[in-house]
Design a protein around this motif. Structure first.
Motif, PDB file in Angstrom:
ATOM      1  N   MET A 123       0.834  -1.202   0.000  1.00  0.00           N
ATOM      2  CA  MET A 123       0.000   0.000   0.000  1.00  0.00           C
ATOM      3  C   MET A 123       0.870   1.253   0.000  1.00  0.00           C
ATOM      4  N   TYR A 127       0.775   3.970  -2.926  1.00  0.00           N
ATOM      5  CA  TYR A 127       0.321   5.319  -2.601  1.00  0.00           C
ATOM      6  C   TYR A 127       1.321   6.400  -3.003  1.00  0.00           C
ATOM      7  N   CYS A 136      -8.354   5.387  -2.147  1.00  0.00           N
ATOM      8  CA  CYS A 136      -9.631   5.352  -1.429  1.00  0.00           C
ATOM      9  C   CYS A 136     -10.317   3.988  -1.546  1.00  0.00           C
ATOM     10  N   THR A 139      -8.504   1.371   0.793  1.00  0.00           N
ATOM     11  CA  THR A 139      -8.732   1.463   2.239  1.00  0.00           C
ATOM     12  C   THR A 139     -10.195   1.250   2.592  1.00  0.00           C
ATOM     13  N   CYS A 140     -11.122   1.663   1.718  1.00  0.00           N
ATOM     14  CA  CYS A 140     -12.539   1.391   1.982  1.00  0.00           C
ATOM     15  C   CYS A 140     -12.815  -0.113   1.973  1.00  0.00           C
ATOM     16  N   GLU A 142     -10.637  -2.398   2.758  1.00  0.00           N
ATOM     17  CA  GLU A 142     -10.042  -2.922   3.988  1.00  0.00           C
ATOM     18  C   GLU A 142     -10.989  -2.754   5.171  1.00  0.00           C
ATOM     19  N   TYR A 298      -9.423   2.205  10.087  1.00  0.00           N
ATOM     20  CA  TYR A 298      -8.579   1.764   8.976  1.00  0.00           C
ATOM     21  C   TYR A 298      -8.349   2.896   7.978  1.00  0.00           C
ATOM     22  N   SER A 299      -9.371   3.674   7.706  1.00  0.00           N
ATOM     23  CA  SER A 299      -9.213   4.788   6.768  1.00  0.00           C
ATOM     24  C   SER A 299      -8.228   5.819   7.307  1.00  0.00           C
ATOM     25  N   THR A 302      -4.745   4.729   6.893  1.00  0.00           N
ATOM     26  CA  THR A 302      -4.316   4.874   5.508  1.00  0.00           C
ATOM     27  C   THR A 302      -3.954   6.308   5.177  1.00  0.00           C
ATOM     28  N   SER A 306      -0.580   7.165   3.489  1.00  0.00           N
ATOM     29  CA  SER A 306      -0.602   7.882   2.218  1.00  0.00           C
ATOM     30  C   SER A 306       0.202   9.174   2.308  1.00  0.00           C
TER      31      SER A 306
END
Length: 533
Positions: A123, A127, A136, A139-140, A142, A298-299, A302, A306
């Motif tokens: 990731m 990224y 997006c 991570t969504c 995930e 989780y978001s 990320t 990122s």
């Protein structure tokens, strides 16, 4: 004799471009290799091999695809009807986007066969190409997988999680999350989208106003069951079985695509639900807790990762350009202001990267994984560790996203006028995407307030100065002591929720404190990485 105008000034950018086109994000970055050695332990050789393999794609093929889809003429658009007046709500995206998306998701990032550290480094390298309609959705997906795994108690949910994790017939599903309504995104408890149970099936009615990754196969959606006080959580398939090929959506319409300044390759849209079939996930009265405690966590992780990736690429390219670019008879990296800025960028990128990987190590050590809110069935040490991770993830989100914009802007300045040229480098796109990331998953003010309230609520069993000492264990003692004393004084302030000067001064100090606290955590991580070399 006529002269070729090109001979009058033969300056070109070819040496810099040749270097840039050959950069391998992983193999040419000794620092990230050292970060992995520091934090992955005896898994390093396996993770290192996987990183090298994906970097060969991310650094070249996917980089070029990301650049290609960034042109304005390739932005996605809606085709609401087909030629026979059937409502289809087709999202038209360029071929490059669909090809890259398929290749990235076939990496099976969320498969049980993929080690968490392999997922993370993949990731991070992906990224470095910024959003590109990839970050997006990844991570969504995930977050969707994580929440369904906790409550996969029906055949429908089990098939959805299988589709996302392991794929079905080689097709890996994509997830999204639709939380925001027109009155605002952060106030999820105020959602009014209605969920109605009809003949044993839940259906949704109402609107969502800010829905990203609308091309996804499944979405996590918050809705209020009819007659209930609390918001529940559902998973909504974009198409019911057999209808994707027919382009018949599952009881909802895509009304329009938002016009965003950044992440432009990613569709963000307004949706109207009119009887969409939905599958409840978890207890109906725990929707907000499960969204905040699992999906958004989780978001937010990320966003930090990122930011580290974006700063790494920005600093790398600015540094190399400063070595090639000459002005007033010498390379510009010999000017003290430029040299200082390059050092600032490299330091920020490195400490953000080290902090992201250290936090992920601590996250992996969380017993029982993420939960929807704090629980009472853990030991005091476990409860404190869970609290540490919760607050550090929010602190990382606000700090890394803020720093990304500053560092990318600084990197663009090294390029002079070329820094803002969209066809000269990817930095303007990374800058715009970074600005959008500041707002995703809770803007700064919301998370600053949440962190304050969390610490106030926990102070009876976790004194704030002990929280600071715990997350900065091993850091330079004088700085850690000063931060511990500062938070003790701040939390002792009574009800700072007015608009008087004292309250405004309090929140200004709290903002600065939180930023400095997480920088101290990042610096601790950076010192660990450097000491392990």
């Amino acid at each position: 004799m006529e002269r070729n105008p090109r001979e009058i000034n033969s300056y070109n950018f070819d040496p810099f471009l040749e270097w840039r086109n050959q950069v391998d994000y992983y193999r040419d970055d000794p620092f990230i290799q050292q970060v992995l050695k520091c934090y992955t332990g005896d898994k390093f050789e396996m993770v290192d091999q996987a990183a090298g393999e994906v970097s060969e794609k991310a650094s070249f093929r996917w980089r070029d695809l990301a650049d290609a889809i960034a042109w304005p003429e390739k932005r996605p658009y809606m085709m609401h009807y087909d030629g026979h007046n059937h409502r289809i709500d087709r999202i038209v995206r360029p071929m490059e986007t669909r090809v890259m998306e398929e290749e990235v998701f076939k990496e099976a990032l969320f498969s049980k066969k993929t080690d968490p550290w392999v997922k993370l480094i993949k990731m991070y390298l992906i990224y470095q190409n910024s959003e590109a309609c990839i970050a997006c959705p990844v991570t969504c997906t995930e977050g969707l997988v994580a929440i369904i795994e906790q409550f996969a108690d029906t055949p429908e949910l089990k098939q959805i999680v299988q589709h996302c994790k392991e794929g079905i017939d080689g097709d890996f599903a994509i997830g999204a999350q639709y939380l925001s309504e027109i009155h605002g995104g952060s106030d999820v408890p105020a959602n009014v989208l209605e969920a109605v149970e009809q003949d044993g099936t839940w259906r949704l009615y109402g609107t969502k106003f800010f829905c990203s990754a609308t091309h996804a196969d499944y979405a996590v959606v918050t809705a209020r069951p009819k007659g209930a006080e609390k918001v529940a959580l559902f998973v909504v398939p974009s198409w019911l079985p057999g209808n994707k090929e027919k382009e018949i959506r599952n009881g909802y319409t895509i009304d329009r695509i938002k016009w965003k300044m950044g992440t432009s390759e990613l569709t963000t849209a307004e949706l109207t639900f009119d009887g969409a079939v939905a599958y409840p996930v978890g207890p109906l009265d725990r929707g907000v807790a499960n969204v905040a405690g699992v999906v958004l966590t989780y978001s937010r992780l990320t966003v930090g990762l990122s930011g580290a990736a974006s700063m790494t690429r920005a600093a790398r390219e600015a540094k190399k350009y400063s070595e090639y670019r000459e002005a007033f008879g010498m390379p510009i990296n010999r000017f003290p202001l430029v040299a200082g800025q390059i050092r600032e960028m490299e330091t920020a990128a490195r400490r953000t990267t080290a902090g992201a990987f250290r936090l992920y190590r601590d996250f992996l050590a969380l017993e029982g994984g993420l939960k929807g809110g704090m629980t009472n069935d853990e030991t005091q040490a476990q409860k404190r560790h869970r609290f540490d991770i919760r607050e550090l993830i929010m602190l990382q989100k606000i700090t890394a996203s803020w720093d990304t914009v500053d560092i990318t802007r600084l990197a663009m300045s090294i390029f002079g006028g070329h820094g803002v040229m969209e066809d000269f480098s990817s930095l303007p796109r990374i800058y715009r995407d970074g600005a959008v990331n500041e707002l995703w998953e809770g803007p700064r003010n919301v998370l600053l307030t949440q962190i304050y309230r969390d610490i106030q609520k926990a102070k009876s069993w976790y004194p704030p100065e002990e929280f600071v000492a715990g997350v900065l264990k091993g850091a330079e003692s004088e700085a850690a002591t000063a931060l511990a004393e500062e938070i003790r004084e701040l939390i002792a302030v009574a009800e700072p929720f007015g608009t008087d000067d004292a309250s405004l001064d309090f929140w200004k100090q709290w903002d600065g404190f939180c930023h400095r606290l997480f920088h101290a955590y990042q610096d601790l991580a950076l010192s660990e990485v450097m000491a392990s070399a």
